[in-house]
Design a protein around this motif. Structure first.
Motif, PDB file in Angstrom:
ATOM      1  N   ILE A  78       0.869  -1.096  -0.032  1.00  0.00           N
ATOM      2  CA  ILE A  78       0.000   0.017   0.003  1.00  0.00           C
ATOM      3  C   ILE A  78       0.870   1.260  -0.160  1.00  0.00           C
ATOM      4  N   GLU A  79       0.653   2.146  -0.890  1.00  0.00           N
ATOM      5  CA  GLU A  79       1.332   3.437  -1.131  1.00  0.00           C
ATOM      6  C   GLU A  79       0.461   4.372  -0.484  1.00  0.00           C
ATOM      7  N   THR A  80       1.000   5.430   0.403  1.00  0.00           N
ATOM      8  CA  THR A  80       0.263   6.695   1.026  1.00  0.00           C
ATOM      9  C   THR A  80       0.439   7.770  -0.262  1.00  0.00           C
ATOM     10  N   LYS A  81      -0.586   7.804  -0.971  1.00  0.00           N
ATOM     11  CA  LYS A  81      -0.345   8.823  -2.409  1.00  0.00           C
ATOM     12  C   LYS A  81      -0.792  10.398  -1.901  1.00  0.00           C
ATOM     13  N   VAL A  82       0.285  11.115  -2.184  1.00  0.00           N
ATOM     14  CA  VAL A  82       0.209  12.670  -2.086  1.00  0.00           C
ATOM     15  C   VAL A  82      -0.254  12.737  -0.566  1.00  0.00           C
ATOM     16  N   PRO A  83       0.661  12.214   0.321  1.00  0.00           N
ATOM     17  CA  PRO A  83       0.044  12.025   1.815  1.00  0.00           C
ATOM     18  C   PRO A  83      -0.262  13.390   2.416  1.00  0.00           C
ATOM     19  N   GLU A  84       0.604  14.497   1.993  1.00  0.00           N
ATOM     20  CA  GLU A  84       0.518  15.727   2.605  1.00  0.00           C
ATOM     21  C   GLU A  84      -0.914  16.355   2.357  1.00  0.00           C
ATOM     22  N   GLN A  85      -1.716  15.827   1.497  1.00  0.00           N
ATOM     23  CA  GLN A  85      -3.137  16.308   1.305  1.00  0.00           C
ATOM     24  C   GLN A  85      -4.045  15.568   2.204  1.00  0.00           C
ATOM     25  N   PHE A  86      -3.806  14.712   2.891  1.00  0.00           N
ATOM     26  CA  PHE A  86      -4.404  13.645   3.733  1.00  0.00           C
ATOM     27  C   PHE A  86      -4.036  13.529   5.216  1.00  0.00           C
ATOM     28  N   PRO A  87      -3.953  14.634   5.845  1.00  0.00           N
ATOM     29  CA  PRO A  87      -3.548  14.487   7.314  1.00  0.00           C
ATOM     30  C   PRO A  87      -3.842  13.474   7.944  1.00  0.00           C
ATOM     31  N   GLY A  88      -3.139  12.794   8.682  1.00  0.00           N
ATOM     32  CA  GLY A  88      -3.700  11.716   9.602  1.00  0.00           C
ATOM     33  C   GLY A  88      -3.980  10.249   8.898  1.00  0.00           C
ATOM     34  N   ILE A  89      -3.770  10.331   7.491  1.00  0.00           N
ATOM     35  CA  ILE A  89      -4.159   8.974   6.919  1.00  0.00           C
ATOM     36  C   ILE A  89      -3.455   7.774   7.060  1.00  0.00           C
ATOM     37  N   GLU A  90      -2.093   7.714   7.847  1.00  0.00           N
ATOM     38  CA  GLU A  90      -1.490   6.934   8.440  1.00  0.00           C
ATOM     39  C   GLU A  90      -2.225   6.096   9.360  1.00  0.00           C
ATOM     40  N   GLN A  91      -2.756   6.780  10.203  1.00  0.00           N
ATOM     41  CA  GLN A  91      -3.410   6.430  11.250  1.00  0.00           C
ATOM     42  C   GLN A  91      -4.891   5.966  10.937  1.00  0.00           C
ATOM     43  N   ASP A  92      -5.356   6.554   9.983  1.00  0.00           N
ATOM     44  CA  ASP A  92      -6.587   5.982   9.328  1.00  0.00           C
ATOM     45  C   ASP A  92      -6.504   4.610   8.890  1.00  0.00           C
ATOM     46  N   LEU A  93      -5.384   4.473   8.191  1.00  0.00           N
ATOM     47  CA  LEU A  93      -5.141   3.151   7.632  1.00  0.00           C
ATOM     48  C   LEU A  93      -4.844   2.040   8.612  1.00  0.00           C
ATOM     49  N   GLN A 100       4.473   1.582   1.415  1.00  0.00           N
ATOM     50  CA  GLN A 100       5.272   2.152   0.740  1.00  0.00           C
ATOM     51  C   GLN A 100       4.890   3.773   0.610  1.00  0.00           C
ATOM     52  N   THR A 101       5.880   4.571   0.504  1.00  0.00           N
ATOM     53  CA  THR A 101       5.933   5.989   0.346  1.00  0.00           C
ATOM     54  C   THR A 101       6.992   6.707  -0.285  1.00  0.00           C
ATOM     55  N   PHE A 102       6.725   7.865  -1.178  1.00  0.00           N
ATOM     56  CA  PHE A 102       7.662   8.558  -1.528  1.00  0.00           C
ATOM     57  C   PHE A 102       8.241   9.674  -0.628  1.00  0.00           C
ATOM     58  N   SER A 103       7.271   9.798   0.450  1.00  0.00           N
ATOM     59  CA  SER A 103       7.365  11.032   1.347  1.00  0.00           C
ATOM     60  C   SER A 103       8.275  10.584   2.639  1.00  0.00           C
ATOM     61  N   LYS A 104       8.916  11.443   3.019  1.00  0.00           N
ATOM     62  CA  LYS A 104       9.866  10.978   4.149  1.00  0.00           C
ATOM     63  C   LYS A 104       8.952  11.410   5.377  1.00  0.00           C
ATOM     64  N   ALA A 105       8.031  12.487   5.187  1.00  0.00           N
ATOM     65  CA  ALA A 105       7.246  12.687   6.322  1.00  0.00           C
ATOM     66  C   ALA A 105       6.217  11.442   6.411  1.00  0.00           C
ATOM     67  N   SER A 106       5.596  10.868   5.510  1.00  0.00           N
ATOM     68  CA  SER A 106       4.662   9.748   5.691  1.00  0.00           C
ATOM     69  C   SER A 106       5.433   8.577   5.905  1.00  0.00           C
ATOM     70  N   LEU A 107       6.677   8.408   5.871  1.00  0.00           N
ATOM     71  CA  LEU A 107       7.201   7.208   6.140  1.00  0.00           C
ATOM     72  C   LEU A 107       7.657   7.489   7.821  1.00  0.00           C
ATOM     73  N   GLN A 108       7.955   8.508   8.407  1.00  0.00           N
ATOM     74  CA  GLN A 108       8.025   8.585   9.592  1.00  0.00           C
ATOM     75  C   GLN A 108       6.464   8.652  10.362  1.00  0.00           C
ATOM     76  N   ALA A 109       5.582   9.030   9.707  1.00  0.00           N
ATOM     77  CA  ALA A 109       4.092   9.072  10.427  1.00  0.00           C
ATOM     78  C   ALA A 109       3.648   7.306  10.318  1.00  0.00           C
ATOM     79  N   LEU A 110       3.997   6.685   9.265  1.00  0.00           N
ATOM     80  CA  LEU A 110       4.041   5.222   9.189  1.00  0.00           C
ATOM     81  C   LEU A 110       4.552   4.472  10.429  1.00  0.00           C
ATOM     82  N   GLU A 111       5.843   4.916  10.682  1.00  0.00           N
ATOM     83  CA  GLU A 111       6.567   4.329  11.547  1.00  0.00           C
ATOM     84  C   GLU A 111       5.828   4.456  12.912  1.00  0.00           C
TER      85      GLU A 111
END
Length: 386
Positions: A172-187, A224-235
């Motif tokens: 699963i890729e978090t796509k354009v995650p900056e548009q979706f604050p909190g999507i990692e927790q939603d997932l 999976q993600t291209f976003s460093k910020a989303s990688l941290q949020a997934l962690e």
């Protein structure tokens, strides 16, 4: 490596928290075929991973029900998907930031053709036709039944992964995650609710012997993600779930070496193919970030040798898996899953470099490359009314 061998490695019950350690150099089997690194024996991810990019998206419209059904029944390890969130908070499987490329949004919502996915409710998205564009673009693979296909929710993709004889995992890729604050927790919440996380994973009959069993193992989900910020949020949200940092060159990615701009008449694929990283240090900085935030691997882009076709040119990028790059990732204890590769010549070229798995639009080609029995794709699609 057979299906049984690849999935036996997952049956060992290896903990997700087991340290990976330092990677061994690319190994060679007794038959002389390269097997990539030995890292896949230390973490719950299949060796020679077959990752169906938006499903079997060469043969059916990307990210739709027939694409995922076909990929599952062919026997892939993972169904790959891009995750976004609707205006009313539903997780959906859509790649592009807008809907104009592969839906009829301009007809249904003419004033919103360029609007982001996040501005639509689920009910609005379900009114769109996500299949007819494929018939127009690829008439040799067109099927009348593709007209009117719906955009899928994450729940619907999970249903597909659970319902067949094969049990693939989800990549699963978090796509354009900056548009979706909190999507990692939603997932996280959704995967927990569906029984796809950790010890809370629900009990269901395991796949039969010889079938794909990735969905029955601790490696059932990869983020999976291209976003460093989303990688941290997934962690933070899912520390025990395997994570991969996707690699890109240029803006928002690894620093690129100076070069001439795209020339008149030069295809985007050719332009991408001649791009180079600024330095080994620039590449290493992204590996270091991935490792520091617990990633089990990286996902670099590939150049397809045949990228002049209408379809393949969409998926031919920069070569971020040169031998020294793959070696550097392995030395850091990380797997290398390459995107997006469709042809046997490219499978062979990158496998010789030690790549551990491929994202592919043509899983039937990759499965055949790995020596697994071929199947009748037309028969599979017709079985489900396509």
């Amino acid at each position: 490596m057979t299906t049984a061998t690849r999935h036996w490695l997952l049956a060992c019950g290896v903990s997700l928290m087991l340290p990976i350690g330092v990677a061994q150099a690319a190994d060679t089997a007794g038959d002389g075929e390269p097997q990539g690194s030995t890292l896949c024996t230390k973490i719950p991810i299949p060796c020679d991973a077959v990752i169906a990019h938006r499903g079997a998206s060469y043969q059916a419209p990307e990210s739709t029900r027939p694409a995922y059904l076909l990929a599952r029944d062919l026997g892939v390890d993972y169904l790959e998907l891009d995750l976004q969130r609707t205006q009313d908070g539903v997780l959906v499987t859509v790649h592009d930031n807008s809907l104009d490329r592969n839906t009829n949004v301009a007809e249904v919502f003419p004033d919103r053709a360029d609007a982001p996915v996040s501005s639509f409710t689920l009910d609005e998205l379900k009114r769109l036709d996500a299949g007819s564009w494929f018939n127009a673009a690829y008439p040799d693979r067109a099927r009348d039944s593709y007209s009117g296909l719906e955009i899928l929710t994450l729940d619907e993709v999970i249903d597909i992964a659970e319902e067949g004889n094969n049990h693939p995992g989800l990549y699963i890729e978090t796509k354009v995650p900056e548009q979706f604050p909190g999507i990692e927790q939603d997932l996280r919440n959704k995967l927990e609710a569906r029984g796809w996380l950790g010890k809370a994973a629900k009990s269901r009959p395991a796949a039969e012997q010889g079938a794909v069993r990735v969905g029955d193992t601790p490696g059932r989900v990869v983020m999976q993600t291209f976003s460093k910020a989303s990688l941290q949020a997934l962690e933070e949200a899912m520390p025990q779930v395997p994570r991969v940092l996707l690699l890109w060159l240029g803006e928002g990615g690894i620093e690129a070496a100076p070069g001439r701009p795209q020339g008149d008449g030069e295809s985007t694929a050719d332009y991408y193919a001649r791009q180079q990283v600024a330095s080994p240090e620039a590449y290493r900085s992204w590996l270091d970030f991935a490792k520091d935030h617990g990633a089990i691997g990286v996902g670099p882009s590939a150049v397809q040798s045949e990228h002049d076709g209408a379809f393949s040119s969409q998926f031919s990028y920069m070569d971020l898996a040169e031998p020294w790059m793959v070696g550097m990732a392995h030395d850091d204890g990380m797997l290398v899953h390459l995107y997006t590769v469709d042809e046997p010549a490219d499978f062979e070229r990158y496998r010789q470099r030690g790549v551990d798995g491929f994202f592919t639009n043509r899983p039937e080609q990759l499965l055949e490359f790995y020596g697994l029995p071929s199947q009748d794709q037309d028969a599979i699609l017709k079985r489900y009314g396509y």
